[in-house]
Design a protein around this motif. Structure first.
Motif, short mmCIF file in Angstrom:
data_model
loop_
_atom_site.label_atom_id
_atom_site.label_comp_id
_atom_site.label_asym_id
_atom_site.label_seq_id
_atom_site.Cartn_x
_atom_site.Cartn_y
_atom_site.Cartn_z
N HIS A 76 0.75 -1.08 -0.17
CA HIS A 76 -0.11 -0.02 0.05
C HIS A 76 1.06 1.27 0.01
O HIS A 76 1.70 1.47 0.90
CB HIS A 76 -0.84 0.10 1.30
CG HIS A 76 -1.92 1.10 1.19
ND1 HIS A 76 -2.63 1.51 0.04
CD2 HIS A 76 -2.87 1.30 2.05
CE1 HIS A 76 -3.71 2.14 0.21
NE2 HIS A 76 -3.66 2.13 1.51
N ARG A 78 3.14 2.20 -2.23
CA ARG A 78 4.59 2.10 -2.81
C ARG A 78 4.74 1.74 -4.00
O ARG A 78 6.00 1.49 -4.37
CB ARG A 78 5.35 1.12 -1.71
CG ARG A 78 5.23 1.24 -0.13
CD ARG A 78 5.44 2.40 0.09
NE ARG A 78 4.97 2.68 1.66
CZ ARG A 78 4.69 3.67 2.23
NH1 ARG A 78 4.89 4.94 1.51
NH2 ARG A 78 4.29 3.59 3.64
N PRO A 81 7.98 4.11 -5.71
CA PRO A 81 9.33 3.67 -5.77
C PRO A 81 9.81 2.42 -6.21
O PRO A 81 11.01 2.26 -6.68
CB PRO A 81 9.47 3.65 -4.11
CG PRO A 81 8.25 3.67 -3.67
CD PRO A 81 7.44 4.47 -4.49
N VAL A 82 8.86 1.54 -6.33
CA VAL A 82 9.27 0.33 -7.08
C VAL A 82 9.23 0.54 -8.39
O VAL A 82 10.11 0.05 -9.10
CB VAL A 82 7.88 -0.79 -6.74
CG1 VAL A 82 8.12 -2.18 -7.77
CG2 VAL A 82 8.06 -1.20 -5.30
N THR A 84 10.08 3.44 -9.73
CA THR A 84 11.63 4.25 -9.70
C THR A 84 12.67 2.94 -10.14
O THR A 84 13.49 3.26 -11.00
CB THR A 84 11.53 5.05 -8.79
OG1 THR A 84 10.52 5.91 -8.74
CG2 THR A 84 12.93 5.90 -8.78
N GLY A 85 12.67 1.95 -9.19
CA GLY A 85 13.62 0.89 -9.41
C GLY A 85 13.75 0.27 -10.58
O GLY A 85 14.72 0.00 -11.12
N ILE A 86 12.39 -0.05 -11.09
CA ILE A 86 12.54 -0.96 -12.19
C ILE A 86 12.93 -0.03 -13.41
O ILE A 86 13.73 -0.31 -14.19
CB ILE A 86 10.84 -1.18 -12.52
CG1 ILE A 86 10.40 -2.16 -11.62
CG2 ILE A 86 10.70 -1.88 -14.02
CD1 ILE A 86 9.11 -2.28 -11.48
N LEU A 88 14.85 2.46 -13.51
CA LEU A 88 16.35 2.82 -13.46
C LEU A 88 17.29 1.41 -13.53
O LEU A 88 18.30 1.55 -14.39
CB LEU A 88 16.80 3.31 -12.08
CG LEU A 88 16.10 4.85 -11.55
CD1 LEU A 88 16.65 4.96 -10.12
CD2 LEU A 88 16.80 5.97 -12.52
N ASN A 110 4.25 11.06 -0.16
CA ASN A 110 5.99 11.42 -0.03
C ASN A 110 6.55 10.96 -1.27
O ASN A 110 7.10 11.48 -2.10
CB ASN A 110 6.39 10.80 0.82
CG ASN A 110 7.73 11.47 1.39
OD1 ASN A 110 7.96 12.64 1.07
ND2 ASN A 110 8.50 11.05 2.07
N HIS A 111 6.25 9.85 -1.81
CA HIS A 111 7.03 9.25 -2.95
C HIS A 111 6.36 10.10 -4.30
O HIS A 111 7.04 10.32 -5.14
CB HIS A 111 6.64 7.77 -3.38
CG HIS A 111 6.92 7.03 -2.11
ND1 HIS A 111 8.33 7.10 -1.42
CD2 HIS A 111 6.10 6.06 -1.28
CE1 HIS A 111 8.05 6.11 -0.32
NE2 HIS A 111 6.95 5.60 -0.33
N HIS A 114 8.04 13.44 -4.81
CA HIS A 114 9.41 13.39 -4.76
C HIS A 114 9.79 12.83 -6.31
O HIS A 114 10.47 13.21 -6.98
CB HIS A 114 10.21 12.81 -3.97
CG HIS A 114 10.11 13.55 -2.59
ND1 HIS A 114 11.35 14.27 -2.31
CD2 HIS A 114 9.56 13.23 -1.49
CE1 HIS A 114 10.93 14.95 -1.44
NE2 HIS A 114 10.27 14.46 -0.65
N ARG A 118 11.94 14.85 -9.19
CA ARG A 118 13.12 14.40 -9.80
C ARG A 118 12.81 13.89 -11.36
O ARG A 118 13.83 13.61 -12.02
CB ARG A 118 13.64 13.05 -8.98
CG ARG A 118 12.80 11.87 -8.75
CD ARG A 118 13.81 10.83 -8.14
NE ARG A 118 14.21 11.29 -6.74
CZ ARG A 118 13.72 10.43 -5.71
NH1 ARG A 118 12.61 9.95 -6.05
NH2 ARG A 118 14.13 10.73 -4.54
N TYR A 260 14.93 11.85 -15.61
CA TYR A 260 16.04 11.39 -14.71
C TYR A 260 16.91 10.63 -15.31
O TYR A 260 18.19 10.48 -15.06
CB TYR A 260 15.33 10.85 -13.48
CG TYR A 260 16.08 10.50 -12.10
CD1 TYR A 260 16.49 11.46 -11.39
CD2 TYR A 260 16.77 9.49 -12.50
CE1 TYR A 260 17.30 11.10 -10.33
CE2 TYR A 260 17.92 9.01 -11.31
CZ TYR A 260 18.15 9.95 -10.29
OH TYR A 260 18.94 9.80 -9.37
N TYR A 264 20.77 11.13 -15.42
CA TYR A 264 21.67 10.00 -14.91
C TYR A 264 22.75 9.64 -15.78
O TYR A 264 23.81 9.48 -15.56
CB TYR A 264 21.02 9.14 -14.15
CG TYR A 264 21.75 8.45 -13.11
CD1 TYR A 264 21.91 8.79 -11.71
CD2 TYR A 264 22.61 7.34 -13.30
CE1 TYR A 264 22.89 8.33 -10.93
CE2 TYR A 264 23.28 6.74 -12.47
CZ TYR A 264 23.49 7.27 -11.25
OH TYR A 264 24.32 6.52 -10.14
#
Lengths: 280, 390
Positions: A76, A78, A81-82, A84-86, A88, A110-111, A114, A118, A260, A264
């Motif tokens: 719940h 998230r 961020p998951v 984002t990880g995938i 990147l 919050n996520h 942000h 970014r 991003y 990067y």
């Protein structure tokens, strides 16, 4: 005779095993899915390379388990961020988050802010049903002032977020808001956003007939009428101002800031050049 | 030739004076970790600082997230997209990551996490060493599960065991958590950095056919890992799911199968996972069980004990979880008693008692506050006291 399971999207974009879908009668979620798949079908003709990430809640069930693609159904709040990880880890993937307002703007708020700041290269489709539908219709950060829910039985004393405006100011490259009666505009927005880089945010108003509408309207049809008569396009709203109670829809912003991923990969080149020069 | 820099170019094989946290960073690079997401927190920040500097050089990606929850979830995403991924944190951050770790257990996601233990609870003493997370690492989440937790005791082990952690994570599709205490994370010691060729990497297996399961199993064999973006149409979910990832939250049999699998794949494979070491006198009648920085004190206690005519043997669990229970039982057989010194109010001593209490009495020696190490002399004093009472 055709059955309800005969549809060109089933088997190509939707998993036959989970049809018919589980959304309530009158729920806008699968209209959103329909508009999204039409956009993908016209642009790419398949879900190849797509990864869908969703959290907890009714809207999170749009991709998981319905979409015949890679789908990641996470904790719940998230999905961002998951995603984002995938993205990147494998920038070649088209990473799309589809989840609800409680998931993305309350516990996951919050996520959301942000990720927009970014400018991470993901598309976020936030399905706003004004409440927590799956858990019984509680107050959300999007519930209108005064509206009744099971946890605001005397009316909501809080102001809701204007998420589209919030995302504009947080730095998203693309921000749009539509309702479920604007399916053609929604499809065009999806098409446009899918082809852009950076953080893209599309809010879709899709109120919950089972929970929210029951507390606040006499008939479901009133909602569709309400959308027809009370939405105002953002360009007009910005010129003439917005009357109390009107909902601003349309494209709030289209930017072309580097995403991003691009930033990067430039950073990586710079770091390597610097290291090699220092070594010489 | 790759446009990226190789790890051995940056850190040519040889001996270095390194902080444990830096050694773990080098280990991650050598283990082909290509993704790190983190959030600043003392005393683990050096690991993140290190990765921010070096990951881009080797073609990896570093991101500083908005909080620890974001960090653990981002490495879960990166792991599913096919990269070896890691995060590092301490105390409060580790608490925030618990839900994410549980999700990784349920979805059988390989990942490596380093929790450099500081004094708690709450904000506690941010810069001071403790061993207060050894039960949280095992039991900190809701639901039935097993993870792998490793306790390094030197800077060299921070390197060696971090490499090992990545292999275990991929092999068993489970979070592997290193829990050095702050002393191990911060102490600077001579570390031998191996060459890239010396580092053995156990690659993830991918499904060979569409019929292969994506999750679950019989508790011994681990399903191959269906990386995202490769056409597997994988359904990842933290809800109870069958072998193809479909949610089956109303089906008790599916849940039983899945839960027993994620527990048994560690329990039944414990011989491939468990590690420990024994040092000291072969004919010892006194046992010490110690891990992390306290293990180093226990080693010195053997020598001091000899000078005082005490015969001491030290058993060190390297994997705290799963615990080396059979080996510890065997160790306890010929002893008069065991003492368990820890930088907490008595935690791993409970596991030692569970394993050995019908064989020998188990005593605890605890020190908390200020991050002061347990000194070898204190262990000896305690042993002498126990000997007198007995």
């Amino acid at each position: 005779m055709t059955t309800e399971l005969d549809h060109p999207f089933i088997g190509k974009y939707l998993r036959p095993e989970v049809m018919p879908h589980v959304m309530c009668p009158g729920c806008g979620n699968m209209s959103i899915a329909n508009a999204f798949i039409r956009a993908v079908d016209k642009l790419y003709g398949s879900f190849e390379n797509f990864v869908f990430v969703s959290g907890i809640g009714c809207a999170a069930w749009i991709p998981s388990p319905h979409f015949l693609a890679d789908t990641v159904h996470v904790l719940h709040g998230r999905p961002i961020p998951v995603a984002t990880g995938i993205k990147l880890a494998n920038p070649n993937l088209q990473v799309v988050v589809i989840s609800g307002d409680g998931d993305l703007a309350a516990i996951g708020g919050n996520h959301l802010f942000h990720a927009a700041r970014r400018n991470i290269d993901i598309l976020v489709i936030l399905v706003n049903n004004y409440n927590y539908g799956m858990t019984g219709g509680q107050l959300a950060p999007t519930t209108p002032l005064g509206a009744r829910t099971i946890t605001t039985p005397y009316g909501n004393p809080e102001e809701p977020f204007d998420l589209a405006e919030l995302m504009v100011h947080a730095g998203a490259n693309y921000v749009a808001r539509w309702t479920i009666i604007h399916t053609l505009q929604l499809e065009s927005s999806f098409k446009k956003a899918l082809q852009m880089e950076g953080f893209r945010f599309i809010e879709v108003l899709s109120p919950c007939p089972t929970r929210y509408i029951r507390w606040n309207l006499e008939k479901y049809e009133q909602l569709l009428e309400f959308y027809k008569n009370n939405t105002i396009y953002v360009n007009i709203a910005r010129k003439k101002g917005v009357e109390e109670g009107k909902i601003v829809i349309g494209e709030f912003i289209v930017r072309d800031r580097p995403g991003y991923i691009r930033r990067y990969s430039e950073l990586r080149k710079k770091a390597i050049d610097l290291w090699r020069r220092e070594k010489e | 030739m790759s446009e990226f820099v190789s790890v051995s170019e940056i850190f040519p094989p040889g001996k270095y004076l390194l902080m444990g946290n830096e050694a773990a960073g080098i280990a991650a690079l050598l283990a082909n970790c290509k993704f790190f997401a983190g959030y600043p927190i003392t005393p683990s920040s050096e690991i993140m600082n290190f990765m921010a500097r070096y990951l881009p050089l080797v073609g990896g990606t570093f991101i500083q997230m908005e909080d620890e929850i974001g960090s653990i979830m981002a490495i879960i995403g990166a792991s599913w997209a096919g990269l070896r991924a890691m995060t590092a944190t301490s105390g409060p951050g580790f608490s925030l990551m618990q839900e994410g770790i549980g999700y990784a257990v349920m979805t059988e996601t390989p990942l490596v996490l380093i929790d450099v233990m500081r004094v708690g609870p709450g904000t506690g003493q941010a810069t001071k060493a403790a061993q207060g997370d050894v039960m949280q690492v095992r039991w900190g989440r809701h639901g039935d599960q097993e993870i792998i937790a490793i306790a390094p005791s030197s800077a060299q082990e921070m390197l060696d065991l971090t490499i090992k952690a990545f292999n275990l994570a991929d092999q068993f599709r489970v979070p592997v958590i290193l829990i050095p205490d702050e002393i191990v994370g911060h102490a600077e010691e001579i570390v031998r950095v191996p060459s890239e060729d010396e580092v053995k990497i156990i690659e993830r297996k991918e499904p060979e056919s569409v019929a292969d399961p994506h999750f679950g199993g019989d508790g011994i064999k681990i399903a191959s890992f269906p990386t995202l973006g490769k056409g597997f149409n994988v359904l990842v979910t933290g809800s109870t799911h069958n072998e193809k990832g479909y949610r089956k939250t109303q089906d008790p049999e599916v849940h039983r199968r899945l839960a027993w699998h994620i527990v048994n794949k560690i329990r039944k494979n414990r011989d491939k996972i468990v590690s420990f070491s024994i040092e000291g006198d072969a004919d010892a009648n006194i046992g010490i069980v110690a891990y992390g920085s306290v293990y180093r004190a226990a080693l010195e206690a053997i020598q001091i004990g000899r000078e005082k005519g005490l015969k001491i043997s030290v058993f060190r669990p390297i994997t705290l979880w799963p615990s080396p229970d059979r080996e510890l039982r065997k160790f306890a057989e010929n002893l008069d008693f065991i003492i368990v010194p820890e930088l907490n109010t008595g935690m791993y001593v409970l596991e030692v008692e569970r394993i050995t209490r019908d064989i020998v009495p188990v005593y605890q020696l605890n020190k908390i506050g200020g991050g002061i190490p347990i000194y070898p002399e204190e262990i000896i004093d305690c042993i002498i006291k126990i000997t007198k009472v007995k």
